[in-house]
Write an enzyme that holds these catalytic residues in place. Structure first.
Site, PDB file in Angstrom:
ATOM      1  N   GLU A 117      -1.930  28.464 -28.739  1.00 25.86           N
ATOM      2  CA  GLU A 117      -1.157  28.854 -27.543  1.00 25.86           C
ATOM      3  C   GLU A 117       0.282  28.339 -27.686  1.00 25.86           C
ATOM      4  OE1 GLU A 117      -4.205  27.380 -27.313  1.00 25.86           O
ATOM      5  OE2 GLU A 117      -5.299  29.187 -26.733  1.00 25.86           O
ATOM      6  N   GLU A 120       3.633  20.246 -41.898  1.00 25.61           N
ATOM      7  CA  GLU A 120       2.186  20.399 -41.662  1.00 25.61           C
ATOM      8  C   GLU A 120       1.835  21.883 -41.466  1.00 25.61           C
ATOM      9  OE1 GLU A 120       0.831  18.195 -38.229  1.00 25.61           O
ATOM     10  OE2 GLU A 120      -1.245  18.800 -38.512  1.00 25.61           O
TER      11      GLU A 120
HETATM   12  C1  LIG Z   1     -10.559  18.098 -35.148  1.00 24.31           C
HETATM   13  C2  LIG Z   1      -9.228  17.577 -34.693  1.00 24.31           C
HETATM   14  C3  LIG Z   1      -8.545  16.676 -35.488  1.00 24.31           C
HETATM   15  C4  LIG Z   1      -7.331  16.148 -35.053  1.00 24.31           C
HETATM   16  N1  LIG Z   1      -6.714  15.204 -35.832  1.00 24.31           N
HETATM   17  C5  LIG Z   1      -5.603  14.579 -35.360  1.00 24.31           C
HETATM   18  C6  LIG Z   1      -5.015  13.497 -36.089  1.00 24.31           C
HETATM   19  O1  LIG Z   1      -5.465  13.118 -37.184  1.00 24.31           O
HETATM   20  N2  LIG Z   1      -3.933  12.879 -35.543  1.00 24.31           N
HETATM   21  C7  LIG Z   1      -3.374  13.265 -34.353  1.00 24.31           C
HETATM   22  O2  LIG Z   1      -2.379  12.677 -33.947  1.00 24.31           O
HETATM   23  N3  LIG Z   1      -3.918  14.284 -33.638  1.00 24.31           N
HETATM   24  C8  LIG Z   1      -5.014  14.949 -34.107  1.00 24.31           C
HETATM   25  N4  LIG Z   1      -5.588  15.979 -33.383  1.00 24.31           N
HETATM   26  C9  LIG Z   1      -5.049  16.271 -32.053  1.00 24.31           C
HETATM   27  C10 LIG Z   1      -4.396  17.616 -31.907  1.00 24.31           C
HETATM   28  O3  LIG Z   1      -3.110  17.629 -32.469  1.00 24.31           O
HETATM   29  C11 LIG Z   1      -4.380  17.939 -30.398  1.00 24.31           C
HETATM   30  O4  LIG Z   1      -5.737  18.132 -30.027  1.00 24.31           O
HETATM   31  C12 LIG Z   1      -3.571  19.165 -30.069  1.00 24.31           C
HETATM   32  O5  LIG Z   1      -2.204  18.920 -30.243  1.00 24.31           O
HETATM   33  C13 LIG Z   1      -3.825  19.635 -28.605  1.00 24.31           C
HETATM   34  O6  LIG Z   1      -3.633  18.580 -27.715  1.00 24.31           O
HETATM   35  P1  LIG Z   1      -4.753  18.169 -26.634  1.00 24.31           P
HETATM   36  O7  LIG Z   1      -6.058  18.048 -27.350  1.00 24.31           O
HETATM   37  O8  LIG Z   1      -4.248  16.994 -25.888  1.00 24.31           O
HETATM   38  O9  LIG Z   1      -4.873  19.428 -25.671  1.00 24.31           O
HETATM   39  P2  LIG Z   1      -3.865  19.801 -24.475  1.00 24.31           P
HETATM   40  O10 LIG Z   1      -2.469  19.626 -24.919  1.00 24.31           O
HETATM   41  O11 LIG Z   1      -4.312  19.075 -23.250  1.00 24.31           O
HETATM   42  O12 LIG Z   1      -4.164  21.346 -24.308  1.00 24.31           O
HETATM   43  C14 LIG Z   1      -5.358  21.842 -23.669  1.00 24.31           C
HETATM   44  C15 LIG Z   1      -5.284  23.365 -23.706  1.00 24.31           C
HETATM   45  O13 LIG Z   1      -4.124  23.817 -22.962  1.00 24.31           O
HETATM   46  C16 LIG Z   1      -3.293  24.632 -23.779  1.00 24.31           C
HETATM   47  N5  LIG Z   1      -1.872  24.341 -23.471  1.00 24.31           N
HETATM   48  C17 LIG Z   1      -1.297  23.123 -23.371  1.00 24.31           C
HETATM   49  N6  LIG Z   1       0.029  23.246 -23.088  1.00 24.31           N
HETATM   50  C18 LIG Z   1       0.279  24.574 -23.026  1.00 24.31           C
HETATM   51  C19 LIG Z   1       1.461  25.348 -22.783  1.00 24.31           C
HETATM   52  N7  LIG Z   1       2.646  24.766 -22.560  1.00 24.31           N
HETATM   53  N8  LIG Z   1       1.363  26.706 -22.793  1.00 24.31           N
HETATM   54  C20 LIG Z   1       0.166  27.317 -23.039  1.00 24.31           C
HETATM   55  N9  LIG Z   1      -0.995  26.629 -23.261  1.00 24.31           N
HETATM   56  C21 LIG Z   1      -0.943  25.290 -23.267  1.00 24.31           C
HETATM   57  C22 LIG Z   1      -3.623  24.212 -25.213  1.00 24.31           C
HETATM   58  O14 LIG Z   1      -3.354  25.241 -26.132  1.00 24.31           O
HETATM   59  C23 LIG Z   1      -5.130  23.940 -25.130  1.00 24.31           C
HETATM   60  O15 LIG Z   1      -5.849  25.128 -25.206  1.00 24.31           O
HETATM   61  C24 LIG Z   1      -6.783  16.549 -33.812  1.00 24.31           C
HETATM   62  C25 LIG Z   1      -7.467  17.487 -33.024  1.00 24.31           C
HETATM   63  C26 LIG Z   1      -8.667  17.998 -33.447  1.00 24.31           C
HETATM   64  C27 LIG Z   1      -9.397  18.983 -32.577  1.00 24.31           C
END
Ligand SMILES: Cc1cc2nc3c(=O)[nH]c(=O)nc-3n(C[C@H](O)[C@H](O)[C@H](O)COP(=O)(O)OP(=O)(O)OC[C@H]3O[C@@H](n4cnc5c(N)ncnc54)[C@H](O)[C@@H]3O)c2cc1C
Length: 393
Positions: free
Chosen positions: A380, A243
């Site tokens: 990040e 990906e």
């Molecule tokens: C438009 C869109 C489409 C998507 N489509 C899909 C899909 O089709 N299928 C699917 O499975 N997922 C999908 N996703 C999900 C996407 O993979 C996740 O949103 C992403 O992995 C971040 O996870 P979270 O949203 O739970 O944020 P979190 O993991 O909760 O993170 C919140 C914030 O904290 C930061 N953070 C978290 N951990 C750390 C760390 N260890 N060190 C530093 N910073 C950190 C992150 O960078 C972010 O800024 C999609 C997301 C979006 C926005």
């Protein structure tokens, strides 16, 4: 490092260019093809590429790939994104297809691969959950074995275009007692199965691109398990690697930058200090984009000599998405007060949108491109990878 194309590669580039000009469907030339098109319309180009044998550049020839070199794949990526074509849906072609031909059984390959290539099956990615995004191994969707089936219960979220999906590949927990990553399996789930419910999530720009997917007592035949039970994390990581390699998007950014320059010429003046500031910022992005292209070409050159850049590919994702977001920011700045209107607010109602056509989608694009630094592993997280695996910190 060889950046100049060989005669054969230049001829291939010309062939791709004319194929796009002659065949890209006019119906697909809409402001936001990802959400403005119906399911059938968005598959038109996919099917044209399929008939030409070009729909799955990454796939080995034996499974229906075109047998291109790494440079040819790069040229194809550049030409299609520069021309602004809607890429074939990645969830089948880039994500689950390679997992199936690498880890699947013969029966799974026969059943699923031809339908991914032809566009008959639309796939969605069921990785993320409300409590599991960056920390994916925290996922809680459960699959309990019961005879010849798994019974799946859980909640997937942010699932892109699941409203159109025929199938979803899901990471599920099959051993609740194992350590986080060890008890996960990779399951293929038919979206028509009783107990699958899709609910829309409307994003900042007013569009329906993502969804919640609820799974309640969904019965999945055991033959839909990929590889071995509890080894899903290995297949999941393999998929994420594929990906991310396609995320620099330099062709797409070059096209958007040209458009931004045309808008800036029409909307601002070099006599005006804010116009001069904008011109400077545009020049800075152009320089960054040229530098990114050179980095990308260096990695392509390494890859074609059999040297995998490995985690250094994370920097392509970071820089590529930052540049794309900055171009969207500057386009929004260039259109001035027209940016106050959101096309979505006008649609359906009888509201006239002020300003030239190019202003009508700038706000939507600005809001929509926020996602680029989040999905596919947030920027990040990519920085953490570079710190650990590249810099050894
Ligand atoms: C438009 C869109 C489409 C998507 N489509 C899909 C899909 O089709 N299928 C699917 O499975 N997922 C999908 N996703 C999900 C996407 O993979 C996740 O949103 C992403 O992995 C971040 O996870 P979270 O949203 O739970 O944020 P979190 O993991 O909760 O993170 C919140 C914030 O904290 C930061 N953070 C978290 N951990 C750390 C760390 N260890 N060190 C530093 N910073 C950190 C992150 O960078 C972010 O800024 C999609 C997301 C979006 C926005």
């Amino acid at each position: 490092m060889e950046l100049k194309l060989s005669n054969a590669d230049a001829a291939f580039r010309d062939e791709v260019r004319s194929f796009i000009t002659d065949n890209y469907p006019v119906e697909m030339r809409v402001p936001n093809p990802e959400t403005d098109l119906t399911k059938e319309q968005s598959l038109l180009w996919h099917r044209i590429l399929y008939r030409k044998g070009w729909v799955a550049p990454l796939w080995p020839k034996e499974y229906g790939g075109p047998g291109w070199t790494i440079t040819q794949r790069y040229i194809f990526e550049q030409e299609t994104s520069r021309a602004g074509t809607l890429p074939p849906l990645p969830f089948g072609i880039t994500m689950v297809g390679p997992v199936i031909y690498t880890f699947g059984t013969e029966a799974q390959k026969k059943r699923f691969l031809p339908r991914i290539l032809s566009g008959e099956d639309w796939w969605a990615q069921g990785y993320s959950e409300p409590g599991a995004g960056s920390d994916l191994a925290a996922l809680r969707t459960k699959a309990m074995r019961s005879g010849g089936h798994y019974v799946v219960n859980g909640h997937k979220t942010w699932t892109t275009l699941a409203q159109h999906a025929d199938w979803i590949f899901c990471l599920v927990r099959t051993d609740p007692h194992a350590k986080a990553q060890s008890g996960i399996s990779f399951l293929l789930i038919d979206m028509k199965s009783p107990g699958v419910v899709v609910r829309p999530i409307i994003t900042l720009d007013g569009r329906h691109e993502i969804n919640d997917v609820f799974l309640e007592d969904v019965r999945v035949p055991v033959e839909n398990l990929i590889g071995e039970e509890n080894r899903g994390w290995t297949y999941a990581k393999f998929l994420l690697g594929n990906e991310r390699t396609s995320m620099a998007g330099t062709g797409r950014s070059k096209r958007r930058l040209e458009r931004l320059k045309a808008i800036a010429r029409a909307e601002t003046s070099a006599e005006d200090p804010s116009g001069r500031e904008l011109a400077k910022d545009i020049a800075r992005i152009e320089i960054d984009l040229i530098a990114l292209e050179a980095t990308e070409a260096r990695m392509i050159s390494q890859l074609s000599r059999g040297k995998d850049p490995g985690p250094a590919a994370s920097l392509l994702k970071i820089r590529g998405t930052e540049i794309h977001q900055r171009i969207a920011d500057l386009t929004h700045r260039a259109i001035g007060q027209y940016g106050l209107a959101l096309r979505e607010q006008a649609s359906g109602g009888n509201i006239f949108l002020p300003g030239p056509d190019y202003t009508h989608t700038a706000t939507e694009r600005y809001l929509n491109t926020r996602k680029l630094s989040i999905y596919g592993g947030s920027n990040e997280i990519q920085r953490n990878i570079i710190a650990k695996a590249v810099l050894g910190l």
